[in-house]
Design an enzyme around this catalytic site. Structure first.
Site, PDB file in Angstrom:
ATOM      1  N   TYR A   9      14.020  29.507  60.940  1.00  0.00           N
ATOM      2  CA  TYR A   9      13.332  29.471  62.225  1.00  0.00           C
ATOM      3  C   TYR A   9      12.666  30.816  62.457  1.00  0.00           C
ATOM      4  CZ  TYR A   9      12.226  29.313  67.088  1.00  0.00           C
ATOM      5  OH  TYR A   9      11.537  29.353  68.271  1.00  0.00           O
TER       6      TYR A   9
ATOM      7  N   TRP B 263       8.434  32.765  63.242  1.00  0.00           N
ATOM      8  CA  TRP B 263       6.980  32.617  63.155  1.00  0.00           C
ATOM      9  C   TRP B 263       6.455  32.853  61.757  1.00  0.00           C
ATOM     10  CZ3 TRP B 263       2.981  32.890  67.304  1.00  0.00           C
ATOM     11  CH2 TRP B 263       3.461  32.354  68.501  1.00  0.00           C
TER      12      TRP B 263
END
Length: 763
Positions: A110, A112
């Site tokens: 998890y 960006w």
């Protein structure tokens, strides 16, 4: 010689000057009206001292083999070759799968990561793990955990609240009043998850105000709206009470749009009984809301009148749902907007996330973007993403989630690629103990983040600047080429090369690569995507040479416009097809922390509660202005915001004076869960008894062997409680926490967050 190709990051298009294999300077394009200052973190990032130079394995794991360990985060590492790492990792994955099954692997990737469409870290690792036989996965996000569960039940969608939100041009032309709960901070609009080519919000607000539009900001922080606004500095965590107070005025003074509530909503009557106090004896009046929020009842009553008289859009920031009972703020925001009857009218209605990212308010693409196919996951076991510590600490235990009764799996291997949970996850001491219980932790990362330092097997990944890719976002008109700017640093590799070698050792290499190199994948993905479009785009060669292709977008959108015009022809995706102010489904779950309609729940962490006697300051752990989450925290822009090398903590002058503190002091921020150091910034734009300490400072324990150790750098997640929003969503609650602050006594220790661990070349 320097060269200046154009590329794309989460925070904008840029051209780079490359000198000696690193970024020397970046320049935004001239047509970006408001380029992000986060571009300033990029120079020096390729060869930063925190880069991982080659494959490494934790010494204790090499010595003792897989198994639980209290040494993670404090142990030395041993440098290994790529062949050795591939063998060790393939053998361990096979052991876990053969012994415990694929459910025992948590693909916890998890974050960006990279803006690229092909080299996107989560896409790569999830494709690999699915072909391995599957993995336990997570749902929703830390940013929008509560929203992801509640809004599909209330308005039938989650993504469309952002992707097809009312656009800025419509707001500029039609809106009279923006009522912003959680403000509308401009600092967050520099970024978008797939990259962004323009930053229009500052100019949109200028034009909006120029036409006579007005903004009301409910926030403890004055700068949560940039420029002129009516700042209503409410007590943190009381937004829902304020919304109820406004709704009470609409309901009792004949200002609610009863026709819209009858034709487009369901369950308003049940909610109104609660609002008026018919069931619990407590009328949710402006006086009631004023007592809770610290605002004036007369101010709330006058605002309700203005909202009913003008074209009004009610906005709720993402931050408001990152707290206990976080489902209530967006749900109540929709309910308040529905009572005004302006949902679906140009410039009116509801918005979620304006000022939270550079997506709401922008025109969406009319087409999908190219993406790497991942295939199905044979394992169906999942957790809400913010429950990872609970999962690791409580294998086999049941839990409630969104109407389901699920069981936490017994995880033996955590496989992480493209994220840093020490930024996202609350209560780091508890997270560290949880990570100590598994057999093996694998981390792919370009940098020695705290997660990499807690790994057993460390895979050095390239940055997006060291490989070819392309990217774009759902609400941006450009698909942008991302040519390689520099050679891979030291002995790093892109994840595709790593997974290709692993897949080959594990017997599915051809399935994973489909016989393509990374470059051939780029061509294939583009050409396959282009063949499915109903409009023409350039060939891949033409696209790559031009550097971008402009794609058509839907303009002039108003959220739920079609639904308003004809709710029978365009029903919402809810059981009733309408806005569910009362949800029969949620009510049937019987949760004591999420009823069938929006309501006020007293927070555990707020200034009106008993806990505030011990910890009298309310800390807001919001998003930083100087970086994207924790990315490139070692960059110049991020470092320039530090105070004596620590993350700044903003305090009201009265709170600083009461503690004998001055600008620039290093302080200890603490509660009964943990403590961190921070640097004082005195600011009267913060409500008294409220302090603000942004997330994203890399975790830096004074004693790496002690999970409860003081963080020297200022990571607020050593302080936050690891409890979910409610039984419905179990979303992240890391935005609010009560603390005390005192001046740090003694010599100030150095910050080592960006220093690599000890790496030995001999075992």
């Amino acid at each position: 010689m320097p060269h200046s190709p154009t590329s794309l990051t989460h925070w904008g298009v840029f051209s780079a000057e490359i000198v000696d294999g690193d970024i020397a300077a970046v320049n935004p394009p001239p047509d970006d009206a408001d380029p992000s200052p986060l571009l300033g973190n990029m120079p020096g990032s390729i060869r930063h001292r925190a880069r991982i130079t080659g494959p490494a394995v934790r010494r204790g794991w090499l010595r003792d083999g897989p198994g639980p360990s209290t040494e993670r985060g404090a142990d030395e590492f041993v440098a290994v070759s790529w062949d050795e790492l591939t063998d060790l990792l393939a053998t361990e994955l096979r052991r876990v799968v053969d012994t415990y099954g694929n459910e025992a692997i948590y693909g916890g990737s998890y974050g960006w990561s990279s803006a690229g469409r092909f080299h996107h870290a989560q896409s790569q690792v999830h494709r690999f793990l699915k072909m391995l036989g599957g993995y336990t996965f997570s749902r929703h996000s830390y940013s929008l955990g509560a929203t992801g569960a509640i809004m599909p039940r209330v308005v039938g969608t989650h993504d469309d609240l952002f992707k097809r939100s009312t656009q800025w041009d419509v707001i500029v032309e039609h809106t009279g009043l923006m009522v912003c709960f959680g403000g509308m901070p401009l600092k967050n609009t520099g970024i978008n998850d797939g990259g962004t080519s323009a930053h229009p919000m500052r100019d949109a607000l200028r034009r909006f105000r120029g036409r006579g539009g007005r903004i009301v900001s409910f926030s403890p922080l004055r700068d949560d709206v940039d420029g002129d606004c009516q700042w209503l500095a409410l007590r943190p965590g009381t937004d829902v009470a304020v919304m109820l107070g406004l709704a009470y005025v609409l309901a009792t003074e004949g200002l609610a749009d009863r026709e819209f509530l009858d034709t487009h909503c369901t369950g308003y009557e049940r909610f109104e009984r609660y609002l008026l106090g018919h069931d619990d004896g407590v009328a949710k009046s402006p006086e009631w809301a004023a007592h809770i929020s610290g605002l004036s009842a007369d101010t709330l009553r006058a605002l309700a009148h203005r909202m009913a008289a003008e074209r009004t859009i009610v906005t709720v920031s993402w931050s408001l749902q990152r707290t206990r009972h976080g489902e209530q703020a967006p749900w109540m925001g929709v309910t308040l907007a529905a009572m005004l009857g302006q949902i679906g009218l140009p410039g009116g209605g509801f918005g979620h996330g304006y000022g939270s990212m550079n997506e709401p308010g922008l025109a969406p693409l009319r087409c999908r973007l190219p993406s790497l196919p991942q295939g199905p996951n044979p394992v169906r076991t999942f957790i809400p993403v913010a429950a990872v510590t609970d999962m690791l600490l409580h294998p086999g235990e049941p839990f409630d989630y969104n109407g389901l009764r699920l069981t936490y799996p017994d995880i033996k291997c955590v496989y992480w690629s493209g994220g840093n949970p020490f930024h996202h996850h609350q209560n780091i001491p508890r997270l560290r103990r949880a990570l100590g219980r598994v057999d093996t932790i694998v981390v792919h990362d370009p940098y020695w983040t705290a997660m990499a330092k807690h790994a057993d097997i460390v895979v050095p990944s390239t940055t997006s600047f060291e490989r070819n890719d392309f990217s774009g976002s759902k609400n941006d008109p450009l698909l942008v080429a991302m040519p390689q700017l520099a050679e891979p640093y030291a002995d790093s590799r892109d994840d595709y090369t790593t997974f290709s070698a692993l897949a080959e050792r594990l017997g599915f290499g051809e399935q994973f690569t489909e016989g393509r190199t990374a470059w051939e994948w780029l061509v294939h993905l583009y050409e396959k995507w282009a063949a499915g479009l109903d409009f023409a785009v350039p060939s891949f060669a033409e696209f790559w040479a031009a550097g971008h292709v402009e794609l058509p977008t839907d303009t002039g959108l108003t959220l739920f416009e079609d639904f308003r015009a004809d709710p029978q022809a365009h029903p919402l995706g809810t059981p009733s097809g309408r806005i569910e102010i009362f949800s029969e489904d949620i009510d049937s779950f019987g949760y004591d922390d999420c009823a069938g309609h929006p309501r006020w729940y007293e927070p555990a962490e707020w200034l009106g509660g008993e806990r505030a006697r011990r910890y009298p300051l309310h800390l807001l752990a919001n998003q930083p202005a100087s970086r994207l989450h924790s990315q490139l925290d070692g960059g110049a822009t991020s470092q320039s915001s530090k105070v004596q090398g620590r993350e700044p903590v903003r305090m009201h002058p009265s709170d600083a004076a009461a503690r004998g503190l001055a600008d620039g002091d290093v302080v200890r921020v603490f509660n009964d869960r943990g403590a961190c150091l921070a640097g004082v910034v005195i600011d009267d734009g913060v409500l008294p008894r409220v302090v603000q300490l942004a997330t994203g400072a890399w975790y830096d324990p004074a004693d790496p062997a002690d999970p409860d150790s003081l963080c020297l750098h200022g990571n607020p997640n050593v302080l936050t409680d690891d409890v979910g929003t409610s039984s419905l969503a179990k979303g992240c609650t890391g935005a609010h926490v009560l603390v005390e602050i005192e001046k740090f006594a003694g010599p100030v220790p150095p910050v080592r967050a960006h220093e690599p661990p000890v790496i030995r070349t001999l075992r």
